[in-house]
Design an enzyme around this catalytic site. Structure first.
Site, short mmCIF file in Angstrom:
data_model
loop_
_atom_site.label_atom_id
_atom_site.label_comp_id
_atom_site.label_asym_id
_atom_site.label_seq_id
_atom_site.Cartn_x
_atom_site.Cartn_y
_atom_site.Cartn_z
N SER A 106 0.83 -1.20 0.00
CA SER A 106 0.00 0.00 0.00
C SER A 106 0.87 1.26 0.00
O SER A 106 1.75 1.39 -0.84
CB SER A 106 -0.95 -0.04 1.20
OG SER A 106 -1.96 0.94 1.09
N ASP B 289 -8.94 -4.48 -6.02
CA ASP B 289 -8.44 -3.56 -5.00
C ASP B 289 -9.39 -2.37 -4.88
O ASP B 289 -9.54 -1.58 -5.81
CB ASP B 289 -7.03 -3.08 -5.39
CG ASP B 289 -6.35 -2.28 -4.29
OD1 ASP B 289 -7.04 -1.81 -3.36
OD2 ASP B 289 -5.12 -2.11 -4.36
N HIS C 259 -7.44 -5.33 -1.22
CA HIS C 259 -6.25 -4.49 -1.05
C HIS C 259 -5.20 -5.09 -0.11
O HIS C 259 -4.02 -5.11 -0.44
CB HIS C 259 -6.67 -3.12 -0.54
CG HIS C 259 -5.53 -2.15 -0.42
ND1 HIS C 259 -4.84 -1.69 -1.52
CD2 HIS C 259 -4.97 -1.56 0.67
CE1 HIS C 259 -3.90 -0.83 -1.12
NE2 HIS C 259 -3.96 -0.74 0.20
#
Length: 450
Positions: A261, A355, A389
């Site tokens: 991330s 995502d 994600h």
């Protein structure tokens, strides 16, 4: 849709009580004659599978398996599966399907990856890797509600035997160092987590069990690091790399970086501007610098500004922020791009097709093209079409919604199908150590065992 090649992932019996962390945990089966077995042992590492078998049932008897885990924030997670015994009165999760509950079908580890928080929108949090997670598993009679036939506790640890955990407070850097047993030297890796500050050690600790020296690095809101940041200084991360490379336990010449991330663009920047980086894993990262400006010496990479007008509210009331970031390739945004063509390391991009945080597939396409256009080696890219994600370690429960630090702690959707996400985490966790072995050391020692 991503343009990459997609890789699919697919009588009265005594009860012994074990006292652990202030809770009595029954470790033997109940008085029903039903036996619940966790094989090969009731203890394992968090990222290891176990085999669950039930014996002593009546042929065709219906039971419900229930699992319960309480994390370090005292949030309780629960899961369940309904099963029917075979003609021998047995159930083996490796072979028998769940007929309902929080998962269905033949899913040997379904009780674990389908754990759901009782408090909505919470992500499982493990702060103390020195203590295990305890998953209490019960066999409930399918007819007599609330009647427990057997129970066991799976102790899922993080520290393999001989692994050393050393808090780091060296110069400006703050974090935790994990050292495998033996003199080494071992390949070194800097591991960073996502937005939100603090320090997450789970990924770094479990990776170190594979024979790597791992520095789990905090970069804000931890100990005396700034609680809120208006910029990041790349010199801080440079200091971390230098610290790791100078350790006698770390093999020369270069180290690896594991990111996810927000820490993904920090990892790309480290690989692009700093020496001593040989291999970088970027999990659902962005190709541009995001959130705050990045400073290095006399250079500044501005942050890609968000467009809050593109926040949408889903039918369930959570926010969809997947379109908030503008296209980094637009002329007005290209100053925010990270010049990864400067890097002299190998890359592994792992991306999720579902995502919900941002367009990971698109960013990986951009980075791959940029490397190719500059004559660089193609990166390794793996796409998980239905994953969300937070691609983390195997059997970590899927986080579909949670509070987002960049959205004022509002609840946002992170995407992903739980089953597909679980399969992706197992596949990726096999790839990450293999990637680092290939590019940091071809002669790894035998992996440690719990």
């Amino acid at each position: 849709m991503c343009a990459f090649r997609i890789i699919n992932t697919r009588s009265i019996r005594p009860v012994t009580l074990v006292f652990s962390k202030g809770i009595f945990r029954p470790s033997a089966n109940m008085s029903s004659g039903v036996h619940l077995r966790l094989l090969p042992s009731s203890k394992c590492l968090f990222n290891e599978p176990i085999r669950i078998k039930i014996e002593g049932l009546s042929p065709g008897q219906s039971v419900e398996l229930r699992a319960r885990l309480t994390d370090d924030k005292s949030v309780t997670f629960k899961s369940s599966g309904t099963y029917r015994a075979d003609p021998r009165g047995e159930i083996d999760l490796d072979n028998h399907p769940s007929l309902g509950g929080s998962y269905s079908g033949v899913e040997p580890m379904g009780l674990f990856w389908s754990l759901i928080p009782e408090t909505p929108h919470e992500k499982l949090w493990k702060r103390d890797v020195l203590s295990p997670c305890f998953v209490d598993i019960e066999v409930h009679d399918g007819v007599r509600q609330g009647h427990v036939l057997a129970r066991e506790t799976n102790e899922r640890g993080f520290m393999a035997e001989g692994l050393r955990r050393i808090p780091v407070k060296e110069g400006r850097i703050r974090g935790t160092l994990f050292l495998p047993p033996g003199p080494g030297p071992f390949p070194g890796i800097v591991q960073m987590h996502t937005l939100g500050g603090g320090l997450s050690e789970v990924n770094g600790c479990l990776l170190a069990n594979h024979g790597f020296v791992v520095l789990s690095l905090a970069f804000y809101s931890y100990q005396d690091l700034p609680k809120n940041v208006k910029k990041f200084d790349l010199e801080y991360f440079e200091e971390a790399i230098m610290f790791l490379r100078t350790l006698p336990e770390v093999k020369a010449p270069g180290v690896g970086i594991l990111s996810i991330s927000k820490s993904g663009d920090l990892a790309l920047s480290m690989a692009s501007f700093l020496s001593g980086v040989s291999a970088t894993v970027c999990v659902n990262g962005c190709s541009a610098n995001v959130m705050v400006p990045l400073h290095y010496r006399d250079m500044v990479i501005p942050s890609l500004r968000t467009d809050l007008n593109k926040v949408r509210t889903t039918e369930s009331g959570v926010l969809d922020v997947s379109d908030v970031l503008p296209d980094p390739m637009a002329p007005e945004n290209q100053a925010c791009l990270i010049p990864i063509e400067r890097a002299n390391c190998k890359f592994l991009f792992a991306v999720s097709g579902d995502d919900g945080n941002w367009k990971s597939c698109y960013y990986a396409e951009q980075m791959t093209k940029r490397l190719k256009d500059h004559g660089k080696d193609n990166p390794e890219v793996v796409v998980y079409p239905k994953a969300g994600h937070f691609l983390e370690v195997p059997y970590m429960p899927h986080c579909a919604t949670s509070r987002h630090a960049a959205a004022g702690n509002a609840v946002v959707a992170f995407g992903g199908d739980p089953k597909a996400h679980a399969e992706a985490q197992v596949d990726l966790w096999n790839r990450i150590p293999a990637f680092f072995r290939k590019h940091l050391d071809n002669n790894m020692y035998r992996e440690a065992k719990l």
